[in-house]
Scaffold this motif. Structure first.
Motif, mmCIF file in Angstrom:
data_model
loop_
_atom_site.group_PDB
_atom_site.id
_atom_site.type_symbol
_atom_site.label_atom_id
_atom_site.label_comp_id
_atom_site.label_asym_id
_atom_site.label_seq_id
_atom_site.Cartn_x
_atom_site.Cartn_y
_atom_site.Cartn_z
ATOM 1 N N UNK A 29 23.771 53.601 35.625
ATOM 2 C CA UNK A 29 23.298 53.541 37.358
ATOM 3 C C UNK A 29 25.076 53.230 37.726
ATOM 4 N N UNK A 30 25.419 54.318 38.926
ATOM 5 C CA UNK A 30 26.479 53.421 39.311
ATOM 6 C C UNK A 30 26.626 53.997 40.834
ATOM 7 N N UNK A 31 27.814 54.593 40.931
ATOM 8 C CA UNK A 31 28.256 54.979 42.079
ATOM 9 C C UNK A 31 28.887 56.681 41.551
ATOM 10 N N UNK A 32 29.235 56.865 42.955
ATOM 11 C CA UNK A 32 30.220 58.155 42.120
ATOM 12 C C UNK A 32 31.677 57.998 41.985
ATOM 13 N N UNK A 33 32.162 57.814 40.280
ATOM 14 C CA UNK A 33 33.198 57.368 40.104
ATOM 15 C C UNK A 33 34.115 58.111 39.623
ATOM 16 N N UNK A 34 35.295 58.886 39.609
ATOM 17 C CA UNK A 34 36.038 60.063 38.384
ATOM 18 C C UNK A 34 37.051 58.972 38.231
ATOM 19 N N UNK A 35 37.253 58.392 37.275
ATOM 20 C CA UNK A 35 38.429 57.937 37.048
ATOM 21 C C UNK A 35 38.903 58.180 35.528
ATOM 22 N N UNK A 36 39.706 57.707 35.243
ATOM 23 C CA UNK A 36 40.144 57.902 33.599
ATOM 24 C C UNK A 36 41.769 57.843 33.456
ATOM 25 N N UNK B 167 49.669 60.447 16.525
ATOM 26 C CA UNK B 167 49.478 61.721 16.518
ATOM 27 C C UNK B 167 48.179 62.166 17.913
ATOM 28 N N UNK B 168 48.040 61.350 18.564
ATOM 29 C CA UNK B 168 46.367 61.854 19.133
ATOM 30 C C UNK B 168 47.036 61.095 21.059
ATOM 31 N N UNK B 169 46.709 62.539 21.780
ATOM 32 C CA UNK B 169 46.038 61.941 23.161
ATOM 33 C C UNK B 169 44.673 60.710 23.437
ATOM 34 N N UNK B 170 44.581 60.118 23.801
ATOM 35 C CA UNK B 170 43.301 59.496 23.616
ATOM 36 C C UNK B 170 43.245 59.586 25.150
ATOM 37 N N UNK B 171 41.926 59.318 26.118
ATOM 38 C CA UNK B 171 41.485 59.767 27.239
ATOM 39 C C UNK B 171 40.648 58.978 27.231
ATOM 40 N N UNK B 172 39.514 58.213 27.837
ATOM 41 C CA UNK B 172 39.221 57.499 28.178
ATOM 42 C C UNK B 172 38.980 57.418 29.967
#
Length: 163
Positions: free
Chosen positions: A61-68, A75-80
């Motif tokens: 449960x939470x709120x309308x969060x958009x973050x990264x 040799x990698x790009x990591x997106x969290x």
């Protein structure tokens, strides 16, 4: 006898002519005729994406969060990141990971979908969906990464990172 003298004279003249050619060689020439490799500017290989993975790490449960956030390593790009879902039946999904070589830019687009195991009873509360996306490259990493979240409305850029 005159023939021997003539042949001796011709032989001496030929040796003298050849000796003159040898002495006119470049004074800096050490006589080693081994070819040398001339260094050439070889361009660095362009990055090429070879694999992508996507994992939902948590839904709560939470709120309308958009973050990264973006991390460059090896040799990698990591997106969290965190994208929100409209109800408890939602989960995250990778809509696309596209590398534009001309722009040297990776665009990672994350969206939501209904969970396969959701059934008919879903909470009507907003959920926060945490995820991890990775893109593996050969020949280097992209210079820029853009992360976009799409809730079915065409999406919006959440973050842009450069290395």
């Amino acid at each position: 006898m005159e023939r021997r003298a003539l042949l001796t004279g011709i032989g001496t003249a030929a040796v003298a002519a050849l000796a003159g050619c040898a002495s006119s060689a470049d004074p800096g020439d050490d006589g080693d005729d081994t070819p040398t490799d001339t260094p050439t500017d070889t361009p660095d290989p362009e990055p090429r994406m070879t694999d992508t993975t996507f994992t939902v790490t948590d839904v709560s449960s939470g709120t309308q969060r958009d973050e990264a956030s973006v991390a460059f390593g090896g040799d990698t790009v990591t997106v969290e990141g965190t994208i929100w879902g409209a109800n408890g039946c939602k989960t995250g999904r990778l809509l696309g990971a596209e590398y534009d070589a001309a722009a040297d830019e990776l665009t990672v687009t994350v969206g939501t979908k209904d969970r396969e195991d959701a059934g008919d009873g879903c909470t009507q509360a907003i959920v926060e969906i945490r995820y991890r996306a990775t893109a593996t490259f050969e020949g280097g990493l992209p210079g820029t990464v853009v992360v976009t979240h799409d809730h079915g409305d065409g999406g919006k850029d959440v973050t842009t990172a450069t290395q």
